[in-house]
Every structure is written in structure tokens, then in C-alpha cells.
Design a protein around this motif. Structure first.
Motif, PDB file in Angstrom:
ATOM      1  N   GLY A   1       0.813  -1.203   0.000  1.00  0.00           N
ATOM      2  CA  GLY A   1       0.000   0.000   0.000  1.00  0.00           C
ATOM      3  C   GLY A   1       0.849   1.256   0.000  1.00  0.00           C
ATOM      4  O   GLY A   1       2.060   1.210   0.156  1.00  0.00           O
ATOM      5  N   LYS A   2       0.175   2.395  -0.192  1.00  0.00           N
ATOM      6  CA  LYS A   2       0.857   3.693  -0.168  1.00  0.00           C
ATOM      7  C   LYS A   2      -0.208   4.771  -0.134  1.00  0.00           C
ATOM      8  O   LYS A   2      -1.190   4.714  -0.869  1.00  0.00           O
ATOM      9  CB  LYS A   2       1.728   3.858  -1.414  1.00  0.00           C
ATOM     10  N   GLY A   3      -0.015   5.767   0.701  1.00  0.00           N
ATOM     11  CA  GLY A   3      -0.982   6.858   0.793  1.00  0.00           C
ATOM     12  C   GLY A   3      -2.348   6.333   1.213  1.00  0.00           C
ATOM     13  O   GLY A   3      -2.474   5.616   2.193  1.00  0.00           O
ATOM     14  N   LYS A   4      -3.377   6.681   0.428  1.00  0.00           N
ATOM     15  CA  LYS A   4      -4.742   6.261   0.765  1.00  0.00           C
ATOM     16  C   LYS A   4      -5.028   4.814   0.396  1.00  0.00           C
ATOM     17  O   LYS A   4      -6.051   4.267   0.794  1.00  0.00           O
ATOM     18  CB  LYS A   4      -5.753   7.167   0.065  1.00  0.00           C
ATOM     19  N   MET A   5      -4.135   4.191  -0.401  1.00  0.00           N
ATOM     20  CA  MET A   5      -4.369   2.805  -0.803  1.00  0.00           C
ATOM     21  C   MET A   5      -3.783   1.859   0.232  1.00  0.00           C
ATOM     22  O   MET A   5      -2.583   1.891   0.502  1.00  0.00           O
ATOM     23  CB  MET A   5      -3.740   2.510  -2.158  1.00  0.00           C
TER      24      MET A   5
ATOM     25  N   PHE B   1      -2.427  -5.109   0.673  1.00  0.00           N
ATOM     26  CA  PHE B   1      -3.227  -6.325   0.718  1.00  0.00           C
ATOM     27  C   PHE B   1      -2.393  -7.580   0.925  1.00  0.00           C
ATOM     28  O   PHE B   1      -2.930  -8.683   0.958  1.00  0.00           O
ATOM     29  CB  PHE B   1      -4.050  -6.459  -0.571  1.00  0.00           C
ATOM     30  N   GLY B   2      -1.078  -7.450   1.059  1.00  0.00           N
ATOM     31  CA  GLY B   2      -0.200  -8.612   1.230  1.00  0.00           C
ATOM     32  C   GLY B   2      -0.349  -9.274   2.587  1.00  0.00           C
ATOM     33  O   GLY B   2      -0.733  -8.633   3.569  1.00  0.00           O
ATOM     34  N   GLU B   3      -0.025 -10.573   2.634  1.00  0.00           N
ATOM     35  CA  GLU B   3      -0.181 -11.365   3.862  1.00  0.00           C
ATOM     36  C   GLU B   3       0.547 -10.777   5.061  1.00  0.00           C
ATOM     37  O   GLU B   3       0.037 -10.806   6.166  1.00  0.00           O
ATOM     38  CB  GLU B   3       0.320 -12.797   3.630  1.00  0.00           C
TER      39      GLU B   3
ATOM     40  N   PRO C   1       2.986  -1.336   8.471  1.00  0.00           N
ATOM     41  CA  PRO C   1       2.279  -1.448   9.746  1.00  0.00           C
ATOM     42  C   PRO C   1       0.778  -1.649   9.543  1.00  0.00           C
ATOM     43  O   PRO C   1       0.240  -1.328   8.486  1.00  0.00           O
ATOM     44  CB  PRO C   1       2.563  -0.105  10.416  1.00  0.00           C
ATOM     45  N   ARG C   2       0.141  -2.147  10.557  1.00  0.00           N
ATOM     46  CA  ARG C   2      -1.271  -2.520  10.457  1.00  0.00           C
ATOM     47  C   ARG C   2      -2.165  -1.393   9.941  1.00  0.00           C
ATOM     48  O   ARG C   2      -3.075  -1.630   9.168  1.00  0.00           O
ATOM     49  CB  ARG C   2      -1.794  -3.017  11.804  1.00  0.00           C
ATOM     50  N   GLY C   3      -1.923  -0.172  10.331  1.00  0.00           N
ATOM     51  CA  GLY C   3      -2.758   0.946   9.897  1.00  0.00           C
ATOM     52  C   GLY C   3      -2.680   1.225   8.401  1.00  0.00           C
ATOM     53  O   GLY C   3      -3.548   1.873   7.842  1.00  0.00           O
ATOM     54  N   GLN C   4      -1.647   0.727   7.736  1.00  0.00           N
ATOM     55  CA  GLN C   4      -1.480   0.922   6.293  1.00  0.00           C
ATOM     56  C   GLN C   4      -2.101  -0.217   5.499  1.00  0.00           C
ATOM     57  O   GLN C   4      -2.199  -0.143   4.287  1.00  0.00           O
ATOM     58  CB  GLN C   4       0.015   1.036   5.948  1.00  0.00           C
ATOM     59  N   CYS C   5      -2.561  -1.247   6.175  1.00  0.00           N
ATOM     60  CA  CYS C   5      -3.015  -2.467   5.497  1.00  0.00           C
ATOM     61  C   CYS C   5      -4.524  -2.630   5.595  1.00  0.00           C
ATOM     62  O   CYS C   5      -5.157  -2.110   6.503  1.00  0.00           O
ATOM     63  CB  CYS C   5      -2.326  -3.673   6.113  1.00  0.00           C
ATOM     64  N   THR C   6      -5.060  -3.394   4.662  1.00  0.00           N
ATOM     65  CA  THR C   6      -6.487  -3.656   4.662  1.00  0.00           C
ATOM     66  C   THR C   6      -6.908  -4.391   5.935  1.00  0.00           C
ATOM     67  O   THR C   6      -6.130  -5.153   6.501  1.00  0.00           O
ATOM     68  CB  THR C   6      -6.896  -4.485   3.429  1.00  0.00           C
ATOM     69  N   PHE C   7      -8.116  -4.136   6.361  1.00  0.00           N
ATOM     70  CA  PHE C   7      -8.661  -4.867   7.499  1.00  0.00           C
ATOM     71  C   PHE C   7      -9.395  -6.111   7.015  1.00  0.00           C
ATOM     72  O   PHE C   7      -9.807  -6.936   7.797  1.00  0.00           O
ATOM     73  CB  PHE C   7      -9.599  -3.973   8.320  1.00  0.00           C
ATOM     74  N   GLY C   8      -9.535  -6.228   5.693  1.00  0.00           N
ATOM     75  CA  GLY C   8     -10.188  -7.393   5.096  1.00  0.00           C
ATOM     76  C   GLY C   8      -9.201  -8.514   4.869  1.00  0.00           C
ATOM     77  O   GLY C   8      -8.062  -8.477   5.352  1.00  0.00           O
ATOM     78  N   PRO C   9      -9.624  -9.520   4.115  1.00  0.00           N
ATOM     79  CA  PRO C   9      -8.745 -10.662   3.830  1.00  0.00           C
ATOM     80  C   PRO C   9      -7.475 -10.218   3.102  1.00  0.00           C
ATOM     81  O   PRO C   9      -7.502  -9.295   2.287  1.00  0.00           O
ATOM     82  CB  PRO C   9      -9.598 -11.551   2.928  1.00  0.00           C
TER      83      PRO C   9
END
Length: 84
Positions: free
Chosen positions: A40-44, A47-49, A53-61
Motif C-alpha cells: 500500500g501507499k498513501g490512501k491505498m 493487501f499482502g499477507e 504497519p497494520r494501519g497501512q493495510c487492509t482490514f479485510g482478507p
């Protein structure tokens, strides 16, 4: 997919998945696109396993390495075809 319908971007209209924008942002290379999808980067969000940090990553699968690679290839293929 929800944010990038037909290659567009519902959150930032200047950061689409259309070929000119991918080129502008240095994402025509499969590895660069993989890295963006994974971490991810910025607002995106990433999605990697093991995205961190957690705040930059999707909360979904999360996606496996192979799924991220497949998605990067798909995006480049569709961008080359104008998302038709």
C-alpha cells in the motif's frame, strides 16, 4: 476492485489504473505494481499477507504472494487493453 471500477479511482481521480497514470507513477513494471498492492501507499491500503504497519493495510482478507502477482499482471493486462 471497489475503488478502481473499470480502471478508475473513486477516491483520487488522478490516480487511476489507466496506462498513462501507471506510467506517470512508475507502476508499469510488474514488480513496482506488486510492491504497491502488497504494502500500500498513501490512501491505498496494502493487501499482502505480511503487510505492515497494520494501519497501512487492509482490514479485510489478505492476499498471498501468488495472488498479488496475479493481480499485478491482471492490472497491467487490462490497462494495456484500455480496461475494455
Amino acid at each position: 476492485a471497489g475503488c478502481h471500477v473499470r480502471g478508475g479511482n473513486v477516491l483520487q481521480s488522478n490516480k487511476t489504473l489507466l496506462a498513462p497514470d501507471l506510467e506517470r507513477y512508475g507502476l508499469k513494471d510488474p514488480q513496482a505494481l506488486y510492491d504497491l498492492i502488497y504494502a500500500g501507499k498513501g490512501k491505498m491500503p496494502g493487501f499482502g499477507e505480511t503487510c505492515a504497519p497494520r494501519g497501512q493495510c487492509t482490514f479485510g482478507p489478505r492476499l498471498s504472494d501468488g495472488e498479488v502477482s496475479d493481480l499485478a499482471a491482471f492490472v497491467l493486462e487490462r490497462a494495456a487493453a484500455g480496461w475494455e
